[in-house]
Design a protein around this motif. Structure first.
Motif, PDB file in Angstrom:
ATOM      1  N   THR A   1       0.717  -1.129   0.116  1.00 32.45           N
ATOM      2  CA  THR A   1       0.010  -0.149   0.086  1.00 32.45           C
ATOM      3  C   THR A   1       0.967   1.106   0.051  1.00 32.45           C
ATOM      4  OG1 THR A   1      -1.642  -1.226   1.217  1.00 32.45           O
ATOM      5  CG2 THR A   1      -1.893   1.331   1.238  1.00 32.45           C
TER       6      THR A   1
ATOM      7  N   TRP B   1     -11.987   3.171  -5.176  1.00 27.29           N
ATOM      8  CA  TRP B   1     -11.844   2.755  -3.856  1.00 27.29           C
ATOM      9  C   TRP B   1     -12.751   1.705  -3.477  1.00 27.29           C
ATOM     10  CZ3 TRP B   1      -8.174   2.590  -0.464  1.00 27.29           C
ATOM     11  CH2 TRP B   1      -8.321   2.647   0.784  1.00 27.29           C
TER      12      TRP B   1
ATOM     13  N   TYR C   1     -11.190  -1.376  -4.520  1.00 30.47           N
ATOM     14  CA  TYR C   1     -10.012  -1.910  -3.767  1.00 30.47           C
ATOM     15  C   TYR C   1     -10.744  -2.666  -2.447  1.00 30.47           C
ATOM     16  CZ  TYR C   1      -5.743  -1.779  -1.071  1.00 30.47           C
ATOM     17  OH  TYR C   1      -4.666  -2.116  -0.304  1.00 30.47           O
TER      18      TYR C   1
ATOM     19  N   LEU D   1      -3.548   3.556  -2.151  1.00 30.03           N
ATOM     20  CA  LEU D   1      -3.243   2.022  -2.586  1.00 30.03           C
ATOM     21  C   LEU D   1      -2.334   1.956  -3.478  1.00 30.03           C
ATOM     22  CD1 LEU D   1      -4.866   2.234  -5.651  1.00 30.03           C
ATOM     23  CD2 LEU D   1      -6.910   2.283  -4.239  1.00 30.03           C
TER      24      LEU D   1
ATOM     25  N   PHE E   1      -2.868  -1.753  -8.431  1.00 32.66           N
ATOM     26  CA  PHE E   1      -4.364  -2.224  -8.513  1.00 32.66           C
ATOM     27  C   PHE E   1      -5.173  -1.603  -9.510  1.00 32.66           C
ATOM     28  CE2 PHE E   1      -8.523  -1.661  -6.769  1.00 32.66           C
ATOM     29  CZ  PHE E   1      -8.923  -3.065  -6.519  1.00 32.66           C
TER      30      PHE E   1
END
Length: 787
Positions: free
Chosen positions: A133, A668, A671, A753, A757
């Motif tokens: 992260t 988000w 994620y 993040l 990703f």
């Protein structure tokens, strides 16, 4: 122009099939965009008109008109179908060619293939490739020495001032190369420095005089054995040549202003004030490009901190004690008698403390309107009479002719006035006895020459830094030597870098990414048309290009520029002294030349008038190579270039577009769902985090939308575009992007993040990706929304 350029206005147009297609934005294909559905719908509309045609025989001219309309609709349907087909074909073609791509066998590709083989593959490890992260608790990237372009716009001083501000010249942070991220691509500045190192250590072009001098300087910097052998003797010899000093008991009582002028001209040492060369930002807005001498407060040796209540700087006891110990150590290394060294150290600290009171951090001077105060040299002389300003400035910019009516810009006039008063007072009271002002200047000279002295001096400096709470370790010796070489031989390294830069391929990426960026702007939901038109006019007026010096110097011209420089291979101190004189020439050049010289250490684009300039230092391996497949270049450098443009041109986009919030939240949610953290106390994103997520997601989209266009164009010249490791072009694009290291991003503290990703988000509900990125070992498969 006050109107929005037509090519950026929302409009619908169909290009004739005989004309080449213009560059256009390519969106990710949606189910409703199937070309077959479009053709079916068109044919259905046409067939519905047939019964009417059977009941009534129209006039001949109506038959012709209907025929023309029918033909027109057919042509439009065919063109739209072709566009949709090409749209889907360009994005998906490579996905259907897994194992059929032409392998790239160049040394650059072989190296890249080895690096990819050691990295996490998103398509074989969909569960954990993105688990690292990016958060504010990461270690910062190596600053690598000199900071450029930071702080108040147009101001040369760095705005990142800590409690014990400002950081002294030459100090730098250090980056912890984590084992978990060892396979990731280095930050761009480290890539550039490593590339310059390879140039300086190569054995090519042996006959070029200036190049050989730059390499000799670099290697003498690496020769620590000779530096250790020389010890403090070179500095002590220099002090004697300057007339001695009271510390050794031998001083010729040289004139204060004469010594100050000499230090400024030959040794780039500015004990009482700093000198810069730059433009006035107030004039830049009016289109004026004149450069001025700018006078600022100095980088004081004594560690101080700003008191926001008294609005004064001060030194605390806990910082004074280690500083006192370091000063005593320096004098001991220089052979000063212990019986008198304490007296000199005490007066040095006392004078430094008085000067520090009027110094102020940059943010305070900015809010108080103390920056860019204009006055003539004559007016400056009347305000601060202790300094012979005309003589000192004349020495610093020798052999340029300056006059008293020339204008200069001050960045802290209160300090300059107070500094003059303090110097005048100390010269009258103490200079005939212990000469503290002269000692103060020579101790500043010692600090300037510290990089050329043996490890005892650098260890003393390091111990002081640790005692003050600075835990950053210095970088490797080669990195410091590269930076020192660049400061004197910048034109040589710029010439070498320009020769090695793939100009055509770099310009291709710049133009394609910028074109795709402009298309992206039209997709946004703007809060109002005024903001949309303002941004469009600003963007449309820009000319993106690779940043190189406009006047390309020949090898003979560069050799002539360094013809009077003599570099030895085993005498780094003398080489370093010559380097200081080169700084003086560089400073003089900045004042006289109107064209912006290319900064070889720049790694991000910037605005200069109506030009958007991209430094050559961006286009270096492993981030970019002309022999890489286009998929790899666009997956890494294409993304980074798009991200730089978004940060630079749209700093306030969160307040200008609703899309930023929507996309940020959508990514988000992806994620949280993928990591199974949804609904378990996960925090919400701030506005800054939402904007950064949008920037990076949009940058990936821009590069991805741009890549098929570049790929299609390349097929005209090279029908067999290559790949690496047998990967399809789209998979190579995304896999290469996954290697981008978020630790290198200056906006990393706002990214919640890992950027890689975003591949999962891109692949959700689309047929771009060759395989699904959902984890097979999870009991519940999720259906993601398209962001």
């Amino acid at each position: 122009m006050s109107e929005t350029p037509k090519e950026l206005e929302p409009q619908l147009s169909v290009q004739p099939s005989s004309q080449p297609e213009p560059e256009r934005r390519l969106q990710l294909p949606l189910p409703s965009q199937d070309p077959h559905d479009t053709r079916q719908h068109t044919q259905l509309q046409l067939s519905e008109s047939e019964p009417e045609h059977q009941h009534q025989a129209p006039p001949v001219w109506i038959n012709h008109r209907r025929g023309l309309l029918f033909l027109g609709f057919s042509v439009c349907a065919a063109i739209l179908g072709l566009i949709c087909y090409k749209h889907r074909h360009l994005l998906n073609r490579s996905n259907n060619q897994e194992g059929k791509v032409t392998p790239c066998l160049s040394p650059a590709c072989q190296w890249a293939s080895a690096q990819l083989s050691m990295s996490a593959d998103p398509f074989t490890q969909p569960c954990d490739y993105f688990l690292f992260t990016c958060g504010s608790d990461r270690l910062s990237a190596d600053s690598g020495g000199r900071q450029r372009g930071q702080g108040i716009p147009g101001h040369p001083q760095n705005q990142k001032e800590t409690a014990a501000w400002p950081k002294r010249r030459g100090q730098s942070g250090a980056r912890d190369d984590r084992g978990l991220r060892g396979e990731k691509i280095l930050d761009r500045r480290s890539v550039l420095l490593q590339y310059l190192r390879e140039m300086l250590e190569s054995n090519d072009r042996p006959g070029r005089a200036a190049v050989q001098k730059a390499k000799a300087f670099y290697h003498s910097c690496l020769d620590t054995k000779s530096i250790e052998t020389a010890g403090a003797e070179p500095f002590l010899t220099l002090v004697q040549n300057l007339g001695g000093w009271a510390v050794s008991g031998q001083w010729n009582r040289t004139d204060f202003n004469a010594t100050l002028s000499l230090l400024m001209r030959d040794y780039a040492t500015f004990p009482f004030f700093n000198l810069y060369v730059g433009k006035d930002p107030n004039e830049i807005a009016r289109g004026t490009t004149k450069r001025y001498i700018q006078i600022d407060q100095p980088d004081l040796l004594i560690p101080i901190e700003w008191n926001s209540k008294t609005l004064k700087s001060q030194a605390k006891t806990q910082t004074l004690l280690p500083f006192l110990a370091s000063c005593q150590r320096y004098l001991a290394l220089l052979g000063a008698p212990s019986s008198s060294s304490m007296i000199h150290v005490g007066t040095f600290i006392s004078l430094s403390s008085e000067l520090a009171v009027s110094a102020a951090p940059l943010h305070h001077r900015h809010t108080q309107g103390q920056l860019y105060q204009r006055m003539t040299i004559r007016e400056l002389q009347s305000k601060a009479p202790a300094i012979d300003w005309l003589a000192c400035l004349q020495a610093a910019f020798h052999p340029l002719l300056l006059i008293e009516d020339d204008q200069v810009l001050l960045h802290n006039s209160l300090y300059i006035v107070q500094m003059s008063h303090i110097i005048g007072k100390w010269l009258k009271r103490h200079e005939l006895s212990t000469s503290p002002v002269h000692t103060y200047m020579l101790l500043n000279l010692l600090h300037t020459l510290m990089p050329a002295l043996d490890s005892r001096f650098t260890e003393t400096e390091k111990n002081l830094s640790l005692a003050l709470g600075n835990t950053d370790e210095g970088g490797p010796r080669w990195k410091r030597c590269v930076l020192e070489t660049e400061r004197g031989f910048d034109s040589v390294l710029t010439h070498l870098l320009r020769e090695r830069t793939a100009h055509r391929e770099a310009e291709e990426i710049i133009q394609n990414i910028f074109s795709s960026f402009k298309s992206k702007l039209r997709e946004l939901k703007w809060t109002d048309q005024k903001s949309f038109r303002f941004v469009m006019r600003k963007v449309q007026s820009l000319i993106p290009r690779l940043w190189t010096t406009r006047e390309i110097s020949s090898e003979a011209e560069i050799d002539q520029l360094f013809s009077k420089v003599t570099v030895g291979t085993h005498g780094f101190f003398s080489n370093y002294v010559q380097l200081l004189s080169l700084w003086q020439k560089r400073r003089r050049r900045l004042l006289t030349e109107q064209d912006e010289a290319a900064d070889i250490l720049s790694v991000t684009p910037f605005l200069l008038g109506d030009e958007l300039l991209f430094p050559m230092g961006m286009f270096l391996p492993p981030l970019f190579h002309p022999n890489y497949p286009r998929a790899m270049n666009y997956g890494v450098l294409g993304f980074l270039t798009a991200k730089d443009i978004l940060h630079l041109l749209l700093p306030d986009i969160y307040s200008q577009s609703e899309t930023v919030h929507d996309v940020g939240e959508c990514v988000w949610d992806h994620y949280l769902t993928a990591t199974e953290k949804a609904g378990r106390g996960a925090f919400s994103l701030s506005a800054a985090q939402q904007q950064e997520v949008w920037v990076q997601y949009s940058a990936l989209q821009i590069a991805l939308q741009c890549f098929p266009q570049a790929y299609h164009q390349s097929l005209k010249n090279d029908p067999e575009d290559t790949s690496i490791s047998g990967l399809s072009h789209t998979r190579l694009f995304l896999t290469s992007f996954s290697q981008v290291n978020c630790d290198s991003d200056p906006y990393r503290e706002f990214m919640p993040l890992e950027p890689s990703f975003l591949i999962t988000v891109i692949c959700a509900n689309s047929d771009l990706c060759p395989t699904s990125l959902q984890c097979a070992n999870k009991t519940q498969q999720h259906s993601f929304q398209t962001c």
